[in-house]
Design an enzyme around this catalytic site. Structure first.
Site, mmCIF file in Angstrom:
data_model
loop_
_atom_site.group_PDB
_atom_site.id
_atom_site.type_symbol
_atom_site.label_atom_id
_atom_site.label_comp_id
_atom_site.label_asym_id
_atom_site.label_seq_id
_atom_site.Cartn_x
_atom_site.Cartn_y
_atom_site.Cartn_z
ATOM 1 N N GLU A 70 0.808 -1.230 0.000
ATOM 2 C CA GLU A 70 0.000 0.000 0.000
ATOM 3 C C GLU A 70 0.838 1.275 0.000
ATOM 4 O OE1 GLU A 70 -3.949 -1.472 2.357
ATOM 5 O OE2 GLU A 70 -2.230 -0.973 3.592
HETATM 6 C C1 TNX Z 1 -4.305 -4.069 4.645
HETATM 7 S S1 TNX Z 1 -2.595 -6.333 4.357
HETATM 8 C C2 TNX Z 1 -3.059 -3.766 5.163
HETATM 9 C C3 TNX Z 1 -2.927 -3.309 6.549
HETATM 10 C C4 TNX Z 1 -4.265 -3.213 7.234
HETATM 11 C C5 TNX Z 1 -5.115 -4.385 6.844
HETATM 12 C C6 TNX Z 1 -6.407 -4.442 7.571
HETATM 13 C C7 TNX Z 1 -1.538 -5.302 4.236
HETATM 14 C C8 TNX Z 1 -0.271 -5.781 3.767
HETATM 15 N N1 TNX Z 1 -1.870 -4.042 4.524
HETATM 16 O O1 TNX Z 1 -2.269 -2.075 6.571
HETATM 17 O O2 TNX Z 1 -4.046 -3.208 8.609
HETATM 18 O O3 TNX Z 1 -5.362 -4.308 5.460
HETATM 19 O O4 TNX Z 1 -7.103 -5.614 7.276
#
Ligand code: TNX
Length: 534
Positions: free
Chosen positions: A340
């Site tokens: 992300e």
């Molecule tokens: C996605 S999964 C994220 C996290 C959040 C999560 C909540 C991932 C690698 N990144 O930053 O906490 O979703 O479900």
């Protein structure tokens, strides 16, 4: 021994006199002896089971033998004795004398060939139970199986009366995958060393062997780094919702590692980069492209922060952090996040990963990253952790599959299956639902070997169940989300694919309920599982 027994009986009388409901009055007619747990009623399902022959009944003369001794095997024996003493009231002395009676933990020997470093063989008959393994990790896993073969009351802290019987037969067991992980997000909410240890104990029961700690994110930096002290002191000073947060000193972190290692779990520390870095950016203004530190962040948005890719300071910082982290971490892998990074351009992301992966290697470690790393140039030996779900686009999946074909190995954590922070259903009071609701069957009913179509089966290193903590701040919260789903992911990691069967699994899972009750684990009593009445 006799005196102990007498003392124990007196204690029982006393306890009964005090009206302790748990202990039947002495001399009370015993109900028909319940059948011992069949050897195949274990989670994760053992690779091979042959039932038959007499059961073994633990008694006040049972000894735990570690023939010839060995530091680690004796430590495992002592912890087994410590576990069983309170409920059984037996002495359970640990001895290095050889013998076939009692509980025998045997390291090495001909029967252990082919079991690998984590496998074990358990043989039970009228005289005793023998667990043998090539390595201590196998003995430890065998002991976890033995716990489940005893009545659930064995897990209680107060004396109980039961026939402490183990059914007769043989189990030969070893894992399908080398990587069987659980992740705990200690950044969104901080969890103390004690809370982490409690979770480690629960993970170890299901033969999980990796504890991935998500140590940094926008809301908190949780590990002391001596060369950048404000990361922990300031960056760790809050959490989601604005609470006081917290961080681990180096000694705290080493204590977690020691505790995990004693239960045969390796700690995989994660520093999430280049996104998810607000806590670091807030702690040190020079890390920001504009030289200005943003405020600390206590919300739950993602994707707004980025380390400054063009700046030299960024790599001095990453180098220092990885050097100190590598020096404290005995495990081979460092997780560098990489998910992300919505505020980092693609080119910057690739540049960043090209510069940072060699730093991991420089400190003798190998890279794990979230699967977005496959959009850059994964280093040789790098592992990508797949967290897509049923709505993840083909292009993104293809990128991961192509990387796997080129040699990047995979850890599977599909969010709509393995994410323990997803709500079970619409009524679940905790958790998120961006990947949908994840019921117990949904979380269990998939095959890591064929999940990513086109990825070579050999590219799959294993599975991991992440637990993100935006909505979770206590051990009870952790347990409510992890149980009963975590054991299903553990089974996918351990058990051969041919044992996979929901109808069979749900019955074995249901039998874990009374164990969790005995251990004070506040699990979700999903209507999908035929729990015994309480
Ligand atoms: C996605 S999964 C994220 C996290 C959040 C999560 C909540 C991932 C690698 N990144 O930053 O906490 O979703 O479900």
């Amino acid at each position: 021994m006799r005196r102990r027994r007498l003392l124990f009986s007196l204690l029982l009388v006393a306890a009964a006199g005090l009206g302790t409901a748990a202990v039947p009055p002495p001399g009370a007619a015993r109900a028909a002896t319940p059948a011992a747990t069949p050897l195949d009623q274990v989670v994760p399902a053992p690779a091979s089971v042959h039932e038959g022959g007499d059961a073994y009944t633990l008694g006040d003369r049972t000894r735990i033998r570690v023939p010839g001794g060995s530091g680690e095997a004796e430590r495992i024996a002592s912890s087994l004795a410590g576990l069983l003493r309170p409920a059984t009231g037996f002495d359970l002395p640990v001895t290095t004398e050889d013998g076939r009676d009692g509980i025998v933990l045997r390291l090495g020997g001909s029967g252990t060939r082919g079991l690998g470093g984590e496998g074990y063989r358990l043989t039970s008959g009228a005289r005793g139970v023998t667990i043998s393994a090539a390595r201590p990790a196998g003995l430890f896993h065998g002991v976890q199986t033995l716990r489940q073969l005893l009545p659930a009351d064995a897990e209680r802290q107060r004396a109980r009366r039961a026939p402490w019987r183990v059914a007769g037969g043989t189990i030969a067991d070893s894992p399908r995958y080398a990587y069987r992980g659980a992740m705990l997000d200690v950044s969104r909410h901080f969890f103390t060393v004690g809370q982490v240890k409690r979770y480690i104990d629960q993970l170890a029961m299901y033969k999980i062997n990796k504890l991935h700690l998500h140590l940094s994110d926008d809301q908190g930096w949780r590990i002391a780094i001596a060369s950048w002290p404000r990361l922990a002191s300031y960056g760790g000073s809050t959490q989601v919702g604005g609470g006081p947060g917290g961080s681990y000193t180096k000694d705290d972190y080493r204590e977690i590692i020691r505790y995990a290692a004693a239960r045969y779990l390796t700690v995989v520390p994660e520093i999430d980069m280049p996104g998810h870095t607000n806590a670091a950016l807030a702690s040190y203004a020079p890390l920001n492209c504009n030289g200005q530190a943003p405020p600390l962040y206590t919300g739950t948005s993602v994707g707004f922060s980025s380390l400054c890719v063009p700046k030299k300071e960024t790599y001095d910082f990453v180098d220092d952090v990885l050097r100190e982290l590598a020096a404290m971490t005995p495990g081979r892998a460092l997780h560098i996040g990489g998910d992300e990074a919505h505020s980092t351009s693609h080119d910057d992301y690739v540049t960043f990963m090209d510069k940072v992966q060699p730093l991991v290697a420089k400190y003798g470690k190998s890279v794990i990253g979230w699967h977005q790393l496959t959009g850059a140039h994964p280093a040789k030996g790098a592992v990508a952790q797949y967290w897509g779900y049923d709505k993840t686009g083909t292009a993104e999946r293809t990128q991961v599959v192509d990387a796997a074909r080129r040699g990047t190995r995979l850890i599977l954590s599909p969010a709509d299956r393995a994410y323990l922070d997803m709500k079970y259903d619409k009524n679940t009071p905790l958790g998120l639902s961006w990947a949908g609701y994840v019921g117990v069957q949904r979380s269990y009913d998939w095959d890591p070997g064929s999940y990513l179509d086109g990825a070579p089966a050999g590219s799959v290193l294993g599975v991991e169940a992440p637990l993100w903590s935006e909505t979770l701040s206590t051990s009870a919260h952790i347990e409510y989300m992890a149980f009963p789903r975590l054991p299903g992911i553990a089974e996918l990691g351990w058990s051969p694919a041919r044992t996979h069967d929901w109808d069979d699994y749900k019955v074995r899972l249901a039998a874990q309920g009374p164990r969790w009750d005995a251990l004070g684990i506040d699990y979700f009593r999903s209507p999908e599982v035929p729990w015994p009445a309480r």
